[in-house]
Structures are given as structure tokens and as C-alpha cells.
Write an enzyme that holds these catalytic residues in place. Structure first.
Site: not given
Ligand code: F6P
Length: 532
Positions: A196, A202, A254-255, A340, A371, A500
Site C-alpha cells: 500500500k 521488507e 492493509g489487513r 493488529e 495430535h 520499524k
Molecule cells: O507493519 C504493519 C503494516 O503496516 C500492516 O498494517 C500492513 O498490512 C503491512 O505493514 C504492509 O504494509 P504495506 O502494504 O504498506 O507494505
């Protein structure tokens, strides 16, 4: 929430057994809710009519209905970020009007959805090709909400997956990218950069490495890249042109984003029509949530059961146990959605919460969990409410007998948790065995199941795209209702920021470009050890 009254209900309920509530012959029907083919049974909990009335009153006092309408109508309910929470608009029917600041946003949603559908069609039929021809593999690079939703859904809907093979890379651990790319041919691979913000370290690190991997063979590597982001400038700078960028607005968290562009890998896998069914399922849950009276409202009742168990009974965790192998990533998806969203310590106004916020959510599919960790759930000292889910039928017609066994196991767990096994019954079993008389009492004590452990059951017809959409929207609204009752903002996530920031401070230290001064002694020692 009136914590005194809640505590009084808890005290009263603790003196009885869940199974005794079934002296009421109508309990199973009375304590279950239906919604468009779904059955949610919460009768195997210690909630009785009085407790339910109290919980419903709590929901009314918290203005759940008003907040719900405010959410659907585009009010800026995510107050700490000054944003609306309009993920429901991503799945709205085309004729619907959803206004944000006076403007109907559905036409723009539709335009993006249509562009996605056209791209999906082109990839699946071979009109869009890689340097080596038809696209065989898709790699979605994203993390958190830009990974968990599509990954979980692609796996869940394998029977509908007749498009390119989808892979998911989330972890910045180079092993994740390396292992995923190793068997793939860059010339027939499409890479989706799903972020987003288009700044998540990452994702951007993985995206740049994937571009390098592609560049070893493909002349114009970004021709085989797609961006899913709300930052068009950043995607263009990365080298992905506007025609292959699918944007969404800041009113999609995001979620909560699998319903729009972030769901592109899912749409590529199952096709645009099935993707539309997935949205239709969520829409059906939205309609139910908006219209059903609170006591017949599935998300509301699921939320109130959750509040009863966590804030009321004090159970620290809840387990989600789908008896559906293809939902293996659902617990991880729900972890982000629930933890979250509702893992907060302060109310919307910034005051310390008077009660605990969200519980730890975890789980695994049944029967595997049986199990592994079910020992603790049945006989451990901590009570873990279980949320079971199971289909009436699977997709594998030739394996119908497997499915019956699956269902039998699911029902058996819920039954065992509630009814347990008494000492007398365990002792009677040993009486029929070769165990010497003098050892029978001792061994019988190990075989006692206390019982009186709560669980709920969600039953659906079959795991179709529509049903998956219903289930995910059900959990989204459940989280929302819990957040409203607790008075928190379920749509921000400030708790992920500090780590972060610190990681970006530490990277130059690990590179030898900065000093570790100012860091605590433990961190300094670890840095020294890691660099040595
Ligand atoms: O670190 C949390 C977060 O902001 C989430 O809420 C989100 O889904 C994820 O990182 C990824 O964010 P982005 O889509 O901006 O890379």
C-alpha cells in the site's frame, strides 16, 4: 462496559456447568444464528439468556449499530489517522452509492475492478506474456495485509485455481525469496509488488532483489512487474508504468485490503468471475451485518462471545480451528486481523483501557491440532475457547468418507471439551482392563477430563469463493464490534512503528557505518557477537 455487572455474571456462571444449560431443550436452536447458508452455534458456551441480554445491552450502549452505519457511510472513524474505513466499498455492488466527503467512490472502485479483471483475463488467456511466452508463475511480494489475505485465500480456493501458479514472498530473510525463485523461470514469471505504502522495507528489498533476478535473463524486467499500491509516484519510480499499477485509497487498511488490488494474485489464480463471487460472499455478510437485529446478527454474536470469554472470563487466548486443510493459513490471517486491530492499550480518546483489549489468537487446522496441542486444551490448566469451523461437504467427491471422519472429529472435540470425562467413568473403563486394582485410582486421575470448556461452531455448505468471502467479512465485522464495545480504534496500528524505526537505526550499525552508542548493553553485546 459495566465491568461490575460483567463480573457478577461471571461469578454466577462459574457455579454451573455448560452442559447443564442443555436442560433447556431449545438451547441449541436458541443459541445459534443463521446467515445466508452459515450456521453459528454458540450454545456450547456458558452464556445463558441473562448474560446474552447483558452483552446485547452492552453492545447497544456502545452504539454498535450507529458506529457500524458510520463505518459503511464513510465517516472518518479511524480518528487517529483521520481516515474512513471503507474496505466494504471495495466489494459494494455497482449501483451502490458510498459517499466520502460528498463524492460517490463506487465508480472509481469499479474502474479499478474492471481494469483488474481485464488484466486477469489477459494473463490467463495468454494475451499478456512474459519474454518466454505465457505466464506460468506469479510471485506476490508483500507482507502483513499485502500477503496474508491473498496467500490464505489462494490456498483456500485451490479447487478453483486454474490460472498461473501463485507464490508468496513476505519475509526479508533472503531464504524466502531464494527458495521461491529457485524453481521458477524468470521469462514466464510475473512479479507483483504488493505494498500500500510502497515503502515497507521488507517488501522493497525483496522487490529490488526480484528485479535483479529477472534482469539476469529478461531484457526489460519491469515489463513483467505489476504494482499494487496507493503511491503512483513511487511505483513509476520503481519502473512499473501506470497501466500495470493498481491503486487503492487510504480508506482501505492493509489487513482489510484483500478485496481490492491486493487480491490480484487471487484473481489471477481463480479468475475474475470467481473473484467476483468472493466479493459477493463478503457483500452478503455486509448486508446481514447491517440489517439483522443484534441478537440474530452473526458478527455481533461472535464478537459478544469473544468479549464474554476474554474480558469476562479472562481467558487469555482463543484458538481458531478450521476443520478444512485449505484454511491452514486462516489462523495467521486472523492473527493480523484481530491482534493488529484490537491489540491496543488506550481508548479512542487516549485514556488507559479499563479492561484488557484483544486476546491472543492462534490455531491450526483440525485434525492436525488434535495430535499436537489439544492435550493442553482438554487437560491443561488454562481454558482456551475454541472456534471450530467445518463444511457440510468437501470438494473431493471420491473422498466423501474422509470428510465424514473430519466432521466426526470436529464434533467430537467440541463434545469432549464440554462434557469431559468424570473420574467415575475413567475408573469404570479401567475396571474392564488388565491394570492391577491398586493402580486404577491413580491412573484414572490422569484420564479425567474436567470438561466445561467452551467452544463455538461455524458450519458452511462448502468452501467456495462466496463462502470464503462470507467468513472473512464475518471476522472483519466481529473485530469491529469488539473494538466498538471496548471503545478502541480498530483501524490504526501504531504498535508496529517503533520496531520499524529501530530496525532502520540498527542496519547501518550492522553494516559498520554507524556506532552502537546509545544502545542498551544487551543490544550492544548482541551486535558485537553478530558482527564478530
Ligand atoms: O507493519 C504493519 C503494516 O503496516 C500492516 O498494517 C500492513 O498490512 C503491512 O505493514 C504492509 O504494509 P504495506 O502494504 O504498506 O507494505
Amino acid at each position: 462496559m459495566d465491568l461490575q455487572r460483567l463480573a457478577a455474571h461471571v461469578a454466577q456462571s462459574e457455579t454451573r456447568q455448560i452442559k447443564d444449560l442443555f436442560l433447556d431443550p431449545g438451547r441449541a436452536q436458541d443459541f445459534s444464528v443463521h446467515a445466508d447458508g452459515l450456521l453459528f452455534d454458540y450454545s456450547k458456551t456458558n452464556i445463558d439468556a441473562n448474560i446474552r441480554a447483558f452483552l446485547l445491552e452492552t453492545a447497544r450502549d456502545a452504539n454498535v449499530a450507529g458506529r457500524r452505519d458510520a463505518m459503511f457511510e464513510g465517516e472518518r472513524i479511524n480518528e487517529t489517522e483521520g481516515r474512513a474505513a471503507l474496505h466494504t466499498a471495495l466489494r459494494a455492488a455497482y449501483g451502490t452509492v458510498v459517499k466520502l466527503d460528498g463524492e460517490n467512490i463506487v465508480p472509481a472502485v469499479r474502474a479499478t475492478r474492471d481494469r483488474m479483471a481485464e488484466f486477469v483475463r489477459a494473463v490467463r488467456c495468454g494475451d499478456f506474456q512474459g519474454q518466454g511466452g505465457r505466464i506460468t508463475d506469479v510471485v506476490n511480494i508483500g507482507i502483513g495485509g499485502s500477503d496474508l489475505g491473498p496467500l490464505m485465500a489462494v490456498r483456500a480456493l485451490t479447487p478453483y485455481g486454474d490460472g498461473p501458479c501463485c507464490h508468496f514472498v513476505s519475509n526479508v530473510d533472503g531464504a524466502h525469496l531464494a527458495d521461491t525463485l529457485a524453481p521458477l523461470n524468470p521469462e514466464t514469471t510475473l512479479v507483483i509488488v504488493a505494498s500500500k505504502t510502497f515503502t515497507t522495507s521488507e517488501t522493497m528489498t525483496n522487490a529490488r532483489s526480484a528485479r535483479n533476478w529477472m534482469a539476469t535473463v529478461v531484457k526489460r524486467p519491469t515489463d513483467q512487474f505489476v504494482a499494487l499500491s496507493s503511491d503512483e509516484e513511487a511505483t513509476t519510480e520503481f519502473g512499473i508504468p501506470a497501466e500495470r499499477a493498481f491503486g487503492f485509497e487510504d480508506w482501505v487498511g492493509g489487513r482489510y485490503s484483500v478485496w481490492g488490488p491486493i487480491g490480484l494474485s487471487l484473481a489471477l489464480s481463480i479468475g475474475a468471475e470467481n473473484f467476483a463471487d468472493f466479493l459477493a460472499g463478503a457483500r452478503s455478510m455486509d448486508d446481514h451485518f447491517r440489517k439483522a437485529p443484534l441478537d440474530r446478527n452473526l458478527p455481533v454474536m461472535l464478537a459478544l462471545v469473544g468479549i464474554w470469554h476474554h474480558q469476562g472470563m479472562g481467558y487469555a487466548t482463543r484458538a481458531v480451528i478450521p476443520y478444512e486443510q485449505r484454511l491452514e493459513r486462516l489462523p495467521a490471517y486472523l492473527q493480523q486481523l484481530e491482534m493488529e486491530s484490537n491489540g491496543k492499550s488506550v481508548s479512542m480518546q487516549g485514556d488507559a483501557l479499563e479492561t484488557t483489549s484483544g486476546p491472543v489468537v492462534w490455531g491450526e487446522p483440525g485434525t492436525n491440532g488434535q495430535h499436537a496441542f489439544f492435550q493442553l486444551i482438554h487437560q491443561g490448566t488454562a481454558v482456551v475457547p475454541c472456534e471450530f469451523m467445518v463444511a457440510k461437504r468437501g470438494h473431493e467427491v471420491g473422498y466423501a468418507h474422509h470428510h465424514r471422519l473430519l466432521v466426526a472429529n470436529c464434533l467430537a472435540q467440541a463434545e469432549a471439551l464440554m462434557n469431559g470425562r468424570t473420574f467415575a467413568s475413567a475408573r469404570a473403563g479401567l475396571n474392564r482392563s488388565d491394570v492391577p486394582e491398586e493402580a486404577r485410582d491413580r491412573l484414572a486421575r490422569h484420564r479425567v477430563f474436567e470438561g466445561n470448556r467452551p467452544s463455538t461452531m461455524l458450519v458452511y455448505e462448502q468452501l467456495t469463493p462466496f463462502v470464503l468471502g462470507q467468513i472473512l467479512a464475518l471476522y472483519e465485522h466481529r473485530v469491529f464490534v469488539e473494538g466498538v464495545v471496548l471503545g478502541i480504534n480498530s483501524f490504526d496500528q501504531w504498535g508496529v512503528e517503533l520496531g520499524k524505526e529501530l530496525a532502520s537505526d540498527l542496519e547501518p550499525i550492522l553494516n559498520g557505518e554507524a556506532e552502537a552508542e546509545g544502545k542498551d548493553a544487551s543490544t550492544r553485546m548482541l551486535l558485537d557477537y553478530l558482527r564478530s
